[in-house]
Design an enzyme around this catalytic site. Structure first.
Site, mmCIF file in Angstrom:
data_model
loop_
_atom_site.group_PDB
_atom_site.id
_atom_site.type_symbol
_atom_site.label_atom_id
_atom_site.label_comp_id
_atom_site.label_asym_id
_atom_site.label_seq_id
_atom_site.Cartn_x
_atom_site.Cartn_y
_atom_site.Cartn_z
ATOM 1 N N ASP A 171 0.857 -1.190 0.000
ATOM 2 C CA ASP A 171 0.000 0.000 0.000
ATOM 3 C C ASP A 171 0.894 1.241 0.000
ATOM 4 O OD1 ASP A 171 -2.292 1.706 0.251
ATOM 5 O OD2 ASP A 171 -3.330 0.095 1.313
ATOM 6 N N HIS A 226 -13.881 -1.187 -6.250
ATOM 7 C CA HIS A 226 -15.079 -0.345 -6.093
ATOM 8 C C HIS A 226 -14.740 1.104 -5.731
ATOM 9 C CE1 HIS A 226 -16.090 -0.617 -1.477
ATOM 10 N NE2 HIS A 226 -14.815 -0.403 -1.687
#
Length: 361
Positions: A229, A267
């Site tokens: 990340d 999403h």
């Protein structure tokens, strides 16, 4: 004789729908009452009691109130409301002297708001959803239609992820919410999906604080995990045995591993960015490897079941918070995978409202 409404049968359709319509605004009331209940630890207090049945005074005596007697009267009304919404059960007994004693205990619904053995619950997500920063965005919801603006951006002047980077309180609230929800979801996923079995290494792209990998490795301790990340995200990640936190940008490249995990990532982004992420995963994937996508999924036609209601609600959240973020149908996910170069698309499992998709070259 006490008045009971349980035996009232309402057969008039107009009356049914009018009462349902009148109840719609109460959704706001319920969320705010639950927020207060969580902040006061009401559910945790009941859960930790030896009998798990407490009166309003017994609960009030365990919260920092200046006047438990007065507070218990207010609390009694709140507890009755929560019982009417199925978050508590109400027990009324009468002793030999005719004195009525009322106590409350938890239900399966409120159990989701107290910490489980791993310390996770849905409560932090409810606190995030009812935080003023999040709520203020909804006042600009119509601007998504009228002006094409992102409601969160209109309310706060910056993108949601940028805001979290500047507001440490909100960032902590967001991280706790995502960690708790992810832990709950992943515990169910590793029960119903066996696709991690036999895998040696997994990279979790956009893995946040690493809870998804930690849950997987708790069941499959031989797996080595890479939690991938942005650097400012992983700097707050705790240390887990078998997991290495690596900073990077999934839009530039993804480290090569035999299994690449994308949980609740697609999403957040529009189709163009999703294809870019998936193409980077395709490039990093060995010939016999797979990408595991975990997402909610919209039905082709709007449905009223719990899974559909949940995905539709989250779709509205994405519309409010993010530029291009949305919940997708099976066909839309399959189209993204094909555009990125994948030739095999398989839906292999479902946990709660989450669908597990495998992609192969």
């Amino acid at each position: 004789m006490a008045l009971s409404m349980d035996n009232i049968v309402i057969s008039n359709e107009e009356e049914i729908y009018m009462m349902k319509a009148m109840h719609i605004p109460c959704g706001l009331y319920l969320n705010m009452v639950l927020k207060a209940a969580i902040e006061l630890d009401l559910f945790e207090i009941i859960a930790k009691s030896t009998t798990q049945k407490l009166s309003s005074y017994e609960i009030a005596s365990q919260i920092p109130t200046k006047n438990p007697n007065a507070s218990s009267l207010v609390l009694e009304r709140i507890l009755r409301f929560l019982a009417s919404q199925s978050f508590l059960t109400c027990n009324i007994t009468k002793n030999d002297d005719g004195i009525v004693h009322t106590s409350y205990n938890l239900t399966p619904l409120s159990q989701s708001l107290i910490s489980d053995k791993d310390g996770s619950s849905i409560a932090p997500f409810l606190l995030l959803a009812t935080d003023p920063v999040a709520v203020n965005s909804w006042f600009h919801f119509k601007d998504a239609i009228l002006e094409g603006e992102i409601p969160f951006n209109k309310a706060h002047g910056v993108h949601a992820f940028e805001y979290h980077g500047k507001d440490s309180r909100m960032n902590g609230l967001f991280n706790r919410a995502m960690q708790n929800v992810t832990c709950t979801e992943m515990k169910r996923i590793v029960e119903c999906y066996n696709g991690f079995q036999g895998v040696k290494e997994i990279i979790d792209v956009g893995g946040g604080l690493g809870i998804s990998l930690a849950t997987i490795i708790s069941k499959y301790p031989n797996i080595k995990g890479i939690n991938f990340d942005l650097p400012h995200v992983i700097k707050d990640a705790p240390t887990y045995e078998g997991i290495e936190h690596v900073g990077g940008d999934m839009f530039k490249s993804v480290p090569q591993r035999e299994l690449i995990l994308l949980k609740a990532i697609l999403h957040d982004w529009d189709d163009e960015y999703c294809v870019k992420i998936l193409k980077n995963c395709w490039r990093a994937l060995p010939k016999d490897g797979k990408v595991v996508v975990i997402e909610q999924m919209q039905p082709e036609y709007p449905e009223t079941n719990l899974i559909s209601k949940n995905s539709s609600s989250v779709d509205m959240l994405m519309m409010t918070m993010l530029d291009g973020g949305k919940e997708r149908t099976k066909q839309q996910f399959e189209d993204l995978a094909k555009q990125a170069g994948f030739t095999v698309f398989k839906i292999v499992a479902r946990a709660y409202y989450c669908w597990v998709i495998e992609l192969y070259k």
